[in-house]
Design an enzyme around this catalytic site. Structure first.
Site, PDB file in Angstrom:
ATOM      1  CG  ASP A 101      -0.303  -0.124   2.540  1.00  0.00           C
ATOM      2  OD1 ASP A 101       0.883  -0.501   2.592  1.00  0.00           O
ATOM      3  OD2 ASP A 101      -0.979   0.167   3.546  1.00  0.00           O
ATOM      4  CB  SER A 123      -4.317  -0.397  10.871  1.00  0.00           C
ATOM      5  OG  SER A 123      -5.422  -0.772  10.133  1.00  0.00           O
TER       6      SER A 123
HETATM    7  N1  LIG Z   1     -13.173  -0.914  14.974  1.00  0.00           N
HETATM    8  C1  LIG Z   1     -13.490   0.145  14.222  1.00  0.00           C
HETATM    9  N2  LIG Z   1     -14.753   0.607  14.197  1.00  0.00           N
HETATM   10  C2  LIG Z   1     -15.075   1.656  13.397  1.00  0.00           C
HETATM   11  N3  LIG Z   1     -14.190   2.299  12.617  1.00  0.00           N
HETATM   12  C3  LIG Z   1     -12.930   1.893  12.660  1.00  0.00           C
HETATM   13  C4  LIG Z   1     -12.525   0.805  13.440  1.00  0.00           C
HETATM   14  N4  LIG Z   1     -11.213   0.615  13.238  1.00  0.00           N
HETATM   15  C5  LIG Z   1     -10.812   1.561  12.388  1.00  0.00           C
HETATM   16  N5  LIG Z   1     -11.830   2.313  12.063  1.00  0.00           N
HETATM   17  C6  LIG Z   1     -11.771   3.413  11.134  1.00  0.00           C
HETATM   18  O1  LIG Z   1     -11.521   2.787   9.873  1.00  0.00           O
HETATM   19  C7  LIG Z   1     -10.521   3.467   9.239  1.00  0.00           C
HETATM   20  C8  LIG Z   1      -9.362   2.525   8.935  1.00  0.00           C
HETATM   21  O2  LIG Z   1      -8.509   3.286   8.134  1.00  0.00           O
HETATM   22  P1  LIG Z   1      -7.908   2.613   6.856  1.00  0.00           P
HETATM   23  O3  LIG Z   1      -7.031   3.603   6.216  1.00  0.00           O
HETATM   24  O4  LIG Z   1      -8.972   1.989   6.052  1.00  0.00           O
HETATM   25  O5  LIG Z   1      -7.060   1.506   7.599  1.00  0.00           O
HETATM   26  P2  LIG Z   1      -6.285   0.270   6.950  1.00  0.00           P
HETATM   27  O6  LIG Z   1      -5.942   0.649   5.540  1.00  0.00           O
HETATM   28  O7  LIG Z   1      -5.133   0.149   7.869  1.00  0.00           O
HETATM   29  O8  LIG Z   1      -7.237  -0.855   7.059  1.00  0.00           O
HETATM   30  C9  LIG Z   1     -10.039   4.565  10.167  1.00  0.00           C
HETATM   31  O9  LIG Z   1     -10.623   5.783   9.729  1.00  0.00           O
HETATM   32  C10 LIG Z   1     -10.571   4.244  11.506  1.00  0.00           C
HETATM   33  O10 LIG Z   1     -10.984   5.391  12.212  1.00  0.00           O
HETATM   34  C1  LIG Z   2       2.712  -0.607   7.680  1.00  0.00           C
HETATM   35  C2  LIG Z   2       1.478  -1.328   7.225  1.00  0.00           C
HETATM   36  C3  LIG Z   2       1.054  -2.367   8.229  1.00  0.00           C
HETATM   37  C4  LIG Z   2       0.344  -0.309   7.057  1.00  0.00           C
HETATM   38  O1  LIG Z   2      -0.812  -1.005   6.735  1.00  0.00           O
HETATM   39  P1  LIG Z   2      -2.282  -0.367   6.929  1.00  0.00           P
HETATM   40  O2  LIG Z   2      -2.197   0.663   8.008  1.00  0.00           O
HETATM   41  O3  LIG Z   2      -2.609   0.246   5.609  1.00  0.00           O
HETATM   42  O4  LIG Z   2      -3.178  -1.506   7.281  1.00  0.00           O
HETATM   43  C5  LIG Z   2       1.716  -1.993   5.842  1.00  0.00           C
HETATM   44  O5  LIG Z   2       2.229  -1.026   4.968  1.00  0.00           O
HETATM   45  C6  LIG Z   2       2.688  -3.139   5.949  1.00  0.00           C
HETATM   46  O6  LIG Z   2       2.296  -4.263   6.252  1.00  0.00           O
HETATM   47  N1  LIG Z   2       3.998  -2.880   5.653  1.00  0.00           N
HETATM   48  C7  LIG Z   2       4.994  -3.916   5.667  1.00  0.00           C
HETATM   49  C8  LIG Z   2       6.160  -3.465   6.514  1.00  0.00           C
HETATM   50  C9  LIG Z   2       6.859  -2.213   5.993  1.00  0.00           C
HETATM   51  O7  LIG Z   2       6.251  -1.468   5.190  1.00  0.00           O
HETATM   52  O8  LIG Z   2       8.026  -1.984   6.375  1.00  0.00           O
HETATM   53  K   LIG Z   3      -4.084   1.935   4.445  1.00  0.00           K
END
Ligand SMILES: Nc1ncnc2c1ncn2[C@@H]1O[C@H](COP(=O)(O)OP(=O)(O)O)[C@@H](O)[C@H]1O
Ligand SMILES: CC(C)(COP(=O)(O)O)[C@@H](O)C(=O)NCCC(=O)O
Ligand SMILES: [K+]
Length: 270
Positions: A101, A123
């Site tokens: 990503d 996350s």
């Molecule tokens: N358990 C949860 N319940 C509701 N919203 C959540 C929860 N966990 C994360 N979120 C929201 O979902 C979004 C996750 O962000 P996103 O960029 O999609 O994360 P990732 O790419 O890491 O999955 C964030 O805006 C966060 O505030």
């Molecule tokens: C750092 C991350 C966990 C972020 O993931 P996300 O918050 O989008 O779920 C993802 O980019 C990842 O698994 N990276 C591998 C380790 C690294 O980038 O060094």
């Molecule tokens: K992300």
């Protein structure tokens, strides 16, 4: 129709893009850890021409998508981090270890604005730096706002931050556990970004554009004093760049790409 998947550790976001026009027909998301089969939140796979995927949530999810693609006989394009792509040289010692990503964001950001700082607020909060010559320098990974909150287990719940205008209050000392936690986390998220960006500009003696994406980008953007472009579809744009399928994509037009603010020369009337 093209199905683009941005599988994060919390949310799996998807969008349906028409092959003919540069249009997003539908968007959605499912909790990455949830069962997908039969989920109402997923699009209809029947009228798909292709699936493009950025996945950082492990092999099981990828296998799930591979099964779906096979069942519906849809071409599957899986993005992977590599040494070099689209003019960007991966700065990681082990290029394939960089989160895909992050790699998608870096490729899209560089294509749109040249040297830049890419910040994904999900996350995890990730920051990546790319120089104008295409050299990726690596970056930083810290817990995202929700993970910071959960790690404290102090008067907190799993509810994400209210993306409303209460953020102004977030920069003053909290007068309850809930406030002290929420304000502290906001400060940590915004403060680390400001510090890292400031130190980078000092060391590189240049101010590179900042691009924000991810679920918490809106909230964090409002707390930042530095100018930042918002690009919600940035990870998808990386998929468009490496797997171009529509007319516009083949011409390098990425959906939602920021256009560098033109510095309007002051017109001086003689
Ligand atoms: N358990 C949860 N319940 C509701 N919203 C959540 C929860 N966990 C994360 N979120 C929201 O979902 C979004 C996750 O962000 P996103 O960029 O999609 O994360 P990732 O790419 O890491 O999955 C964030 O805006 C966060 O505030
Ligand atoms: C750092 C991350 C966990 C972020 O993931 P996300 O918050 O989008 O779920 C993802 O980019 C990842 O698994 N990276 C591998 C380790 C690294 O980038 O060094
Ligand atoms: K992300």
């Amino acid at each position: 129709m093209i199905l683009d998947l941005d599988i994060g550790n919390t949310l799996s976001k998807w969008r349906l893009k028409s092959m003919e026009q540069d249009r997003i027909i539908e968007r959605g998301s499912v909790w990455t850890r949830d069962r997908w089969d039969g989920s109402q939140e997923l699009p209809d796979f029947r009228d798909l021409k292709a699936i493009r995927i950025s996945n950082v949530a492990g092999k099981d999810i990828l296998r799930k998508v591979e099964r779906l693609a096979k069942r519906y006989r849809v071409k599957l394009y899986v993005a992977r981090s590599c040494e070099e792509s689209a003019g960007v040289r991966n700065g990681y010692q082990k290029p394939e270890a960089l989160g895909v990503d992050r790699w998608m964001g870096v490729l899209a950001g560089y294509h749109a604005l040249g040297g830049c700082c890419v910040i994904d607020c999900g996350s995890a909060i990730t920051m990546d730096f790319v120089l104008p010559d295409g050299q990726h320098l690596g970056g930083f990974i810290t817990p995202g706002m929700r993970l910071m909150k959960e790690s404290l287990k102090l008067g907190t719940s799993n509810v994400p931050f209210q993306q409303d205008d209460t953020y102004q209050g977030l920069t003053v000392p909290g007068t309850s556990t809930q406030e002290a936690v929420t304000h502290g986390i906001f400060l940590a998220a915004v403060g680390q970004i400001a510090l890292a960006y400031d130190q980078f500009c000092q060391s590189q003696k240049q101010k590179l554009p900042v691009i924000l994406t991810g679920g918490d980008a809106e909230l964090i953007h409002r707390g930042l004093s530095i100018h930042a472009y918002m690009w919600p579809d940035m990870v998808y744009a990386g998929l468009e760049l490496i797997f171009p399928l529509t007319e516009q994509e083949l011409q390098g037009q990425l959906y939602g790409a920021p256009v560098r603010a033109k510095i309007i020369e002051k017109v001086v009337f003689a």
